[in-house]
Design an enzyme around this catalytic site. Structure first.
Site, PDB file in Angstrom:
ATOM      1  N   CYS A 149       0.810  -1.221   0.000  1.00  0.00           N
ATOM      2  CA  CYS A 149       0.000   0.000   0.000  1.00  0.00           C
ATOM      3  C   CYS A 149       0.842   1.270   0.000  1.00  0.00           C
ATOM      4  CB  CYS A 149      -0.961   0.011   1.182  1.00  0.00           C
ATOM      5  SG  CYS A 149      -0.192  -0.244   2.796  1.00  0.00           S
ATOM      6  N   HIS A 242      -1.821   7.247   3.018  1.00  0.00           N
ATOM      7  CA  HIS A 242      -0.363   7.190   3.133  1.00  0.00           C
ATOM      8  C   HIS A 242       0.227   8.379   2.382  1.00  0.00           C
ATOM      9  CE1 HIS A 242      -0.708   3.494   5.110  1.00  0.00           C
ATOM     10  NE2 HIS A 242      -0.187   2.658   4.226  1.00  0.00           N
TER      11      HIS A 242
END
Length: 359
Positions: A149, A242
């Site tokens: 991710c 993120h």
């Protein structure tokens, strides 16, 4: 474009990633969830009773009464499976499904770096899907993976720079959301008001996965991109998103204006008219001095757009900027669904039980 419908199963259906698969697949035009698999303690229960539903939206009624089955190929009546399994168990289970003839679209790390397994982001390296033709599981099954991710946002932002200027070196500091640790994840007393400068295995993935994804498919094998990535990864008290603080040295001198133009002019070869999960904007370049921010921008493009800002000259390398991606959508379940859509469009997914039912 006419794409047949497929019956799909989800491995690890009660976990956080499995639940995101279910939420994103609700009312999908091509894929219908017909089989759910989880651990022995969940098997035999209706999904509504087996899953600790984490989403703020209600559980889709279409799956609520499906009986959860053991994670075994003989128990799954579907055309292919999405894997939201933990890497601690994914290796043997995904192998068993591939050997039993199932296409496996995996979110786990176990097969990402295997030479004949595509590590796929459709807007970045769609041609790598052809690697499935080189796999041999003793059946028609295969495995396709999506990246870590944290890798996803970095690689999406680098693609236009690799194409336009070539990239020699990348330094990246990742600020990774709590949801990336799964559920229940990081203990609250560690997470609140704190930053944890260590996430096991993440820095190694960021050093290796981009080179495979940005590499060249040549005669059935990937020639890795010739670049070096130095990464530092931190867990921060943010729920979703993120953020990558990236500094890049290109193969030729570039200006901020060059980089802005490359990012703004880059057009994905895919559109929402060809694949349902493709966002209207693959990359969104933001001019605000304080953007992007997870709280405000992580859901751009329904979580599938990578937002880029703070593009500046770098005194160490050539340019630096910030890239934000949704870790559980673009970086996990949403990315895997997009991979499956690409495979369906290109004829790599065969209808089995769906065709039999129609016949």
């Amino acid at each position: 474009m006419s794409i047949p419908s497929f019956n799909v199963g989800i491995l690890g259906a009660t976990g956080a990633v499995g639940q995101t698969f279910i939420r994103l697949l609700d009312d999908h035009p091509w894929f219908t969830v017909t089989a759910l698999a989880a651990s022995e303690r969940s098997a035999g229960k209706a999904y509504r009773d087996a899953a600790n539903w984490l989403s703020g939206k209600p559980m889709p009624e279409s799956v609520a009464d499906i009986e959860v089955v053991p994670t075994e190929p003989s128990e799954m009546d579907c055309d292919f499976v999405f894997s939201g399994l933990s890497s601690s168990v994914a290796g043997e289970i995904e192998k068993a499904f591939a050997e039993a003839g199932f296409p496996v679209i995996s979110n786990a790390k176990n097969y990402r770096m295997q030479e004949d397994v595509p590590l796929l982001i459709p807007e970045v390296n769609a041609d790598h899907a052809g690697l499935v033709e080189t796999q041999d599981w003793g059946s028609d099954g295969f495995i396709v993976t999506n990246p870590n991710c944290s890798t996803v946002g970095l690689v999406c932002a680098l693609r236009p720079l690799v194409d336009g200027f070539g990239v020699d070196r990348v330094q990246v500091t990742m600020l990774q959301a709590l949801s990336g640790a799964g559920y229940p994840g990081v203990a609250s007393l560690d997470a609140l008001g704190n930053v944890i400068p260590y996430i096991g295995g993440e820095e190694e993935k960021l050093a290796t996965e981009p080179r495979k994804i940005l590499g060249t498919l040549d005669d059935g094998a990937i020639r890795p991109a010739d670049m070096v990535v130095s990464a530092q990864c931190n867990r921060v008290p943010v729920r979703e998103g993120h953020m990558a603080c990236i500094s890049v040295a290109c193969q030729e001198p570039v200006s901020v204006a060059d980089v802005v133009d490359a990012l703004e002019s880059y057009r994905s070869p895919l559109t929402s008219e060809t694949l349902p999960s493709v966002p209207d904007a693959f990359l969104r370049v933001m001019s605000e001095v304080d953007a992007p921010q997870p709280l405000r921008h992580v859901k751009n493009g329904n979580g599938m757009t990578v937002s880029i800002g703070r593009i500046q000259a770098c005194p160490v390398n050539h340019v630096k900027f910030v890239a934000l991606s949704h870790n559980t959508i673009r970086g996990a379940a949403g990315g895997a669904i997009l991979n499956a859509e690409l495979l369906a469009r290109d004829g790599y997914l065969a209808r089995s039980s769906a065709e039999s039912a129609a016949a």
